[in-house]
Design a protein around this motif. Structure first.
Motif, PDB file in Angstrom:
ATOM      1  N   PHE A  15      -9.774  -0.621  -5.414  1.00 26.23           N
ATOM      2  CA  PHE A  15      -8.510   0.247  -5.187  1.00 26.23           C
ATOM      3  C   PHE A  15      -8.676   0.997  -3.858  1.00 26.23           C
ATOM      4  N   HIS A  16      -7.877   0.995  -3.323  1.00 25.71           N
ATOM      5  CA  HIS A  16      -7.705   1.717  -1.936  1.00 25.71           C
ATOM      6  C   HIS A  16      -6.267   1.995  -1.253  1.00 25.71           C
ATOM      7  N   ARG A  17      -6.160   3.061  -0.440  1.00 27.05           N
ATOM      8  CA  ARG A  17      -4.679   3.245   0.201  1.00 27.05           C
ATOM      9  C   ARG A  17      -4.996   3.716   1.527  1.00 27.05           C
ATOM     10  N   GLY A  18      -3.994   4.188   2.228  1.00 28.71           N
ATOM     11  CA  GLY A  18      -4.211   4.893   3.576  1.00 28.71           C
ATOM     12  C   GLY A  18      -3.062   4.703   4.502  1.00 28.71           C
ATOM     13  N   GLY A  19      -3.136   5.229   5.430  1.00 33.23           N
ATOM     14  CA  GLY A  19      -1.967   4.973   6.765  1.00 33.23           C
ATOM     15  C   GLY A  19      -0.882   5.968   6.510  1.00 33.23           C
ATOM     16  N   LEU A  72     -14.418  -8.691   2.231  1.00 28.99           N
ATOM     17  CA  LEU A  72     -14.966  -7.591   2.934  1.00 28.99           C
ATOM     18  C   LEU A  72     -14.080  -7.437   4.315  1.00 28.99           C
ATOM     19  N   LYS A  73     -13.521  -5.913   4.128  1.00 29.46           N
ATOM     20  CA  LYS A  73     -12.760  -5.310   5.453  1.00 29.46           C
ATOM     21  C   LYS A  73     -13.821  -4.415   6.184  1.00 29.46           C
ATOM     22  N   ALA A  74     -13.298  -4.417   7.617  1.00 28.20           N
ATOM     23  CA  ALA A  74     -13.884  -3.475   8.337  1.00 28.20           C
ATOM     24  C   ALA A  74     -13.006  -2.832   9.066  1.00 28.20           C
ATOM     25  N   LEU A  91      -5.418  -4.802  15.579  1.00 29.38           N
ATOM     26  CA  LEU A  91      -5.463  -3.281  15.812  1.00 29.38           C
ATOM     27  C   LEU A  91      -4.216  -2.833  15.434  1.00 29.38           C
ATOM     28  N   TRP A  92      -4.380  -1.684  14.730  1.00 31.72           N
ATOM     29  CA  TRP A  92      -3.119  -1.077  14.132  1.00 31.72           C
ATOM     30  C   TRP A  92      -2.869   0.277  14.685  1.00 31.72           C
ATOM     31  N   TYR A  93      -1.766   0.534  15.064  1.00 34.16           N
ATOM     32  CA  TYR A  93      -1.330   1.975  15.493  1.00 34.16           C
ATOM     33  C   TYR A  93      -0.301   2.293  14.398  1.00 34.16           C
ATOM     34  N   PRO A 110      -0.676  10.394  14.621  1.00 27.56           N
ATOM     35  CA  PRO A 110      -1.029   9.201  14.656  1.00 27.56           C
ATOM     36  C   PRO A 110      -2.453   8.607  14.350  1.00 27.56           C
ATOM     37  N   ARG A 111      -2.407   7.433  13.675  1.00 24.84           N
ATOM     38  CA  ARG A 111      -3.743   6.829  13.253  1.00 24.84           C
ATOM     39  C   ARG A 111      -3.798   5.583  13.904  1.00 24.84           C
ATOM     40  N   ALA A 112      -4.896   5.245  14.758  1.00 25.60           N
ATOM     41  CA  ALA A 112      -5.185   3.976  15.127  1.00 25.60           C
ATOM     42  C   ALA A 112      -6.384   3.415  14.764  1.00 25.60           C
ATOM     43  N   PRO A 136      -5.910   9.333   6.349  1.00 23.42           N
ATOM     44  CA  PRO A 136      -7.095   8.526   6.433  1.00 23.42           C
ATOM     45  C   PRO A 136      -7.277   7.334   5.241  1.00 23.42           C
ATOM     46  N   PHE A 137      -7.854   6.331   5.396  1.00 19.70           N
ATOM     47  CA  PHE A 137      -8.334   5.418   4.528  1.00 19.70           C
ATOM     48  C   PHE A 137      -8.817   6.034   3.239  1.00 19.70           C
ATOM     49  N   GLU A 138      -8.488   5.454   1.855  1.00 22.05           N
ATOM     50  CA  GLU A 138      -9.212   5.824   0.776  1.00 22.05           C
ATOM     51  C   GLU A 138      -9.579   5.095  -0.111  1.00 22.05           C
ATOM     52  N   TRP A 166      -2.003   3.456  -3.847  1.00 21.06           N
ATOM     53  CA  TRP A 166      -3.046   2.637  -4.429  1.00 21.06           C
ATOM     54  C   TRP A 166      -2.843   1.313  -4.814  1.00 21.06           C
ATOM     55  N   HIS A 167      -3.714   0.354  -4.503  1.00 20.49           N
ATOM     56  CA  HIS A 167      -3.575  -0.842  -4.781  1.00 20.49           C
ATOM     57  C   HIS A 167      -4.869  -1.785  -4.691  1.00 20.49           C
ATOM     58  N   ARG A 168      -4.723  -2.971  -5.136  1.00 18.99           N
ATOM     59  CA  ARG A 168      -5.770  -4.006  -4.879  1.00 18.99           C
ATOM     60  C   ARG A 168      -5.525  -4.919  -4.068  1.00 18.99           C
ATOM     61  N   ASP A 169      -6.194  -5.578  -3.088  1.00 21.02           N
ATOM     62  CA  ASP A 169      -5.882  -6.816  -2.196  1.00 21.02           C
ATOM     63  C   ASP A 169      -6.066  -7.956  -3.031  1.00 21.02           C
ATOM     64  N   PHE A 170      -5.210  -8.921  -2.895  1.00 21.81           N
ATOM     65  CA  PHE A 170      -5.348 -10.165  -3.790  1.00 21.81           C
ATOM     66  C   PHE A 170      -5.761 -11.170  -2.742  1.00 21.81           C
ATOM     67  N   ALA A 181       4.094   1.085   0.209  1.00 22.71           N
ATOM     68  CA  ALA A 181       3.373  -0.270   0.331  1.00 22.71           C
ATOM     69  C   ALA A 181       1.884   0.125   0.376  1.00 22.71           C
ATOM     70  N   SER A 182       1.135  -0.129   1.239  1.00 20.22           N
ATOM     71  CA  SER A 182      -0.069   0.075   1.217  1.00 20.22           C
ATOM     72  C   SER A 182      -0.653   1.484   1.375  1.00 20.22           C
ATOM     73  N   GLN A 183       0.210   2.423   1.311  1.00 18.70           N
ATOM     74  CA  GLN A 183      -0.042   3.741   1.719  1.00 18.70           C
ATOM     75  C   GLN A 183      -0.323   4.184   0.083  1.00 18.70           C
TER      76      GLN A 183
HETATM   77  O1  LIG Z   1      -4.022   1.537   6.067  1.00 16.89           O
HETATM   78  C1  LIG Z   1      -4.830   1.807   5.247  1.00 16.89           C
HETATM   79  O2  LIG Z   1      -5.786   2.766   5.461  1.00 16.89           O
HETATM   80  C2  LIG Z   1      -5.017   0.894   3.870  1.00 16.89           C
HETATM   81  C3  LIG Z   1      -5.046  -0.667   4.624  1.00 16.89           C
HETATM   82  C4  LIG Z   1      -5.098  -1.592   3.560  1.00 16.89           C
HETATM   83  O3  LIG Z   1      -4.374  -1.346   2.409  1.00 16.89           O
HETATM   84  C5  LIG Z   1      -5.465  -2.868   3.652  1.00 16.89           C
HETATM   85  O4  LIG Z   1      -5.991  -3.255   4.533  1.00 16.89           O
HETATM   86  O5  LIG Z   1      -5.640  -3.680   2.614  1.00 16.89           O
END
Ligand SMILES: O=C(O)CCC(=O)C(=O)O
Length: 315
Positions: free
Chosen positions: A265-269, A190-192, A163-165, A275-277, A205-207, A180-184, A176-178
């Motif tokens: 490619f995704h980013r967010g947070g 698959l992430k939920a 869980l993230w806050y 706040p985001r949770a 928001p997640f993008e 654009w990036h790929r996860d390696f 960082a993950s805010q």
């Molecule tokens: O916090 C976010 O919306 C991005 C999360 C992210 O980059 C990840 O879980 O790989």
């Protein structure tokens, strides 16, 4: 002399990194083609589970776009969502109390990681989870696990549960993950994400760039590779090359589920004034756990009540 030694040390480190990366790639490919993933594919072919219409529609969207979204209650039912929501509320309340203590100069008892210190985590790394953990139970339930296994085409591993806050920082620049990036972690990933608060533009928001997953129409841009190091393309070049690409921004209410192949490619947070949770968990292939990533938890419960696919997911 000192300078020569420093230069030499740098060269040795570089060479060691190259060799290590080659080893990682070779191990991943071996397990993907011949070993762990091959047997996980066979097990999925024998016992993949049946998808209902809602799961099948999500799977189709995932395959086409790399993401799918739905109110979680539409997938698991209102009663189960309310149970998860209650666990979520406790996490949000504890975190906000910890942040208040920190603001007052006291010990907040909050968990963060060095790489993403702007996120407070319930589990972070090295935690023990049992089958009484509601999020682990949800992730192992056939509602999610059968869908993940169908998308990955094998009996997947549940690699991460947390869980993230993300408190608002008012920061001007993304980190960082805010960005654009790929996860390696894996090509078969698959992430939920389940929003635990309403998320608008101010809450980060997640993008996602649809079609940017490996094998998708935009998969060749700064392509995914096992042991890859180019997670974050240069921002200006990214904006230029993806100027015409569609970006999906998940500004959405609490209770929204987003499923996503984050090898795309995704980013967010990037939480600015709100706040985001969220709850998040990750399915990957067995080869990923052999070569590319680690579980963030150890399962300490009794596995006998779990389905064979769920037992395999935590093994
Ligand atoms: O916090 C976010 O919306 C991005 C999360 C992210 O980059 C990840 O879980 O790989």
């Amino acid at each position: 002399m000192h300078q020569r030694r420093t230069k030499f040390a740098r060269r040795v480190t570089h060479a060691a990194n190259v060799i290590e990366r080659r080893g990682v790639r070779a191990t991943y490919r071996l397990h993907d083609r011949l070993l762990a993933n091959r047997s996980a594919r066979r097990r999925y072919d024998r016992d993949g589970g049946e998808l209902d219409d809602t799961q099948a529609a999500l799977l189709e969207r995932l395959r086409e776009e790399g993401f799918a979204t739905i109110p979680i209650a539409d997938l698991v039912g209102e009663e189960r969502w309310q149970q998860l929501a209650a666990a979520a509320e406790a996490f949000v309340a504890e975190t906000e109390e910890g942040l208040r203590r920190e603001a007052a100069g006291e010990e907040g008892g909050l968990r963060r990681t060095a790489a993403k210190d702007f996120v407070v985590r319930r589990n972070a790394w090295g935690v023990q989870l049992s089958d009484d953990d509601p999020w682990l139970r949800a992730a192992l339930d056939p509602t999610f696990l059968d869908l993940a296994n169908a998308y990955l085409g094998l009996w997947s591993k549940l690699e991460y549960v947390d869980l993230w806050y993300t408190p608002p920082t008012g920061a001007e620049d993304r980190r960082a993950s805010q960005r654009w990036h790929r996860d390696f972690n894996d090509r078969l990933l698959l992430k939920a994400f389940v929003y635990l608060l309403d998320v608008d533009e101010e809450a980060g928001p997640f993008e996602y760039v649809p079609g940017s997953f490996p094998g998708g129409p935009l998969g060749d841009l700064w392509p995914w590779a096992p042991g890859g190091t180019e997670a974050y393309p240069p921002a200006e070049e990214f904006d230029r090359r993806l100027a015409d690409a569609r970006v999906e921004t998940f500004a959405a209410p609490r209770g929204t589920l987003i499923l996503c192949n984050t090898a795309g490619f995704h980013r967010g947070g990037f939480a600015r004034s709100k706040p985001r949770a969220l709850a998040t968990w990750t399915y990957a292939s067995p080869a990923a756990l052999k070569a590319l990533s680690e579980r963030n938890y150890t399962f300490t419960g009794d596995p006998t009540g779990l389905s064979p696919a769920a037992r395999s997911a935590i093994a």
